[in-house]
Design a protein around this motif. Sequence first.
Motif, short mmCIF file in Angstrom:
data_model
loop_
_atom_site.label_atom_id
_atom_site.label_comp_id
_atom_site.label_asym_id
_atom_site.label_seq_id
_atom_site.Cartn_x
_atom_site.Cartn_y
_atom_site.Cartn_z
N LEU A 227 47.58 56.45 20.85
CA LEU A 227 48.16 56.11 22.15
C LEU A 227 49.64 56.46 22.19
N ALA A 228 50.32 56.32 21.06
CA ALA A 228 51.76 56.63 21.02
C ALA A 228 52.04 58.10 20.84
N GLY A 229 51.04 58.90 20.54
CA GLY A 229 51.25 60.32 20.31
C GLY A 229 51.74 60.65 18.93
N ASP A 230 51.74 59.66 18.02
CA ASP A 230 52.16 59.93 16.64
C ASP A 230 51.16 60.85 15.95
N VAL A 231 49.90 60.74 16.31
CA VAL A 231 48.88 61.71 15.90
C VAL A 231 48.23 62.23 17.18
N GLN A 232 47.82 63.49 17.15
CA GLN A 232 47.20 64.07 18.35
C GLN A 232 45.68 64.16 18.24
#
Length: 492
Positions: A227-232
């Motif tokens: 959700l945070a975009g730390d992993v795609q």
Amino acid sequence: MTIKSILAGTALVFALSTQAFAAKTDLTLGVALEPPHLDPTAGAAAAIDEIVYANIFEGLTRIGPNGTVEPALAESWSLSDDELVYTFNLHDGVTFHDGTSLDAGDVVFSLDRARAEDSTNAQKALFAAIDTVEAVDDLTVMVTLKQPSGSFLYNMGWGDAVIVAPETAETNKENPVGTGPFRFDSWAKGSSVSIVRNPDYWGDQVALEKAMFRFISDPAAATASLLAGDVQAFPNFPAPEAVPQFEADPRFAVVIGSTEGETILSTNNGKPPFDKLEVRQAIAHAIDRQAIIDGAMFGQGTPIGSHFAPHHPAYVELVETYPYDPERAKELLAEAGFPDGIKATIKLPPPSYARRGGEIVAAQLREVGIDLEIIPVEWAQWLDQVFKAKDYDLTIVSHTEPNDIGIYARDDYYFQYRNPEFNDVMAKLDATAGEEERYALMRQAQEILANDAVNGFMFQLAKTGIWDADIEGLWENSPVQANDLTEVRWTN
């Protein structure tokens, strides 16, 4: 504002937007487990292949996304009329990541090393059919078998059969050197492994310049990281309860596929009281598979009654061999000499299917008189204590190796199951090339394992993939333990 300044500003915007688009050549993937090392020829952990298979290391053949055998380092091969001699023709111009050239000698070294008496290869049985391996010339290898083997080309596509160089074989655990389209870049222990594009790759260049595999085993952390975009991308998402949230979010693609992961209550058949058939049958009757799937996996999974994938054409539906029947389980325990029940331990590795499933299994077995002490273990502990030392009563693990029913014929395997009848079936299967004949033997093998209640066969692990909607090329299904990035690219 002058025309010149407007044009300059437009050029700057165009340049920045072009740079932003061009920057989308890196990818961060989430994976649940950190591998013990990075050499697929020297370890059983699926976490190794999930990083290096088809990315860093390659074999003579490879398993494609639909489970078929495809050419890899061997551009072609031929088989003799007696089905005993395979002649492999290698691609010309292949180099390892250290700049040395691949030749037939490297193939001879790799296959001989894998099948050697002192081999540490976790799947040494894959090479049992080989009699000799010879270099005909620099680009031609001749493999002579002891008997025909219908699964030989498939076996050569496993991660355990990748080709390594004698100069770097002993250091591949920490610094893997292969021939693949990506090179190893770095390993931040406890955090991530990074790989980068190999500019000297012999085949087509991949679209990604860099990929990072971040280790995130906690389901809540996995959800938050996406959700945070730390992993795609999370090709094997460990939090099935969060799937509806991502399905409702247009930023993400949710792809539910299948795996080769038979998720089982592994049982130490060589240790009392589990060496008694009646005890194992009692466990089989005590397991409510659907309750485990619903409670641990939020409905994602397919019940199984033996060690075989339901999507395979040779699958036999054997769930009702031991239907959920707690009263019958209690009777069987009494017949086995344990009217007052049993105390035992269950060691649970980190994946959510094991930790969550283990709580449910322990509650179900408690209802019939089997009192389990739950012992959480880390992955390295599981490999050392359970897989290697066989120091366990029960455990839960998903066996994700492809078509791996043959592991039950290994006398030294951690199940400690021994059945000459089953071994005979496996020997016939290995020597049989005809598809229908092979399928008949596979069905026979499944029935033997089910009747013997070797393990508590629970469910086939679903592959829940969640990734950025602008990513394409990740696999829907998992015919092998892999996160193959060779076709992955950003579309926007």
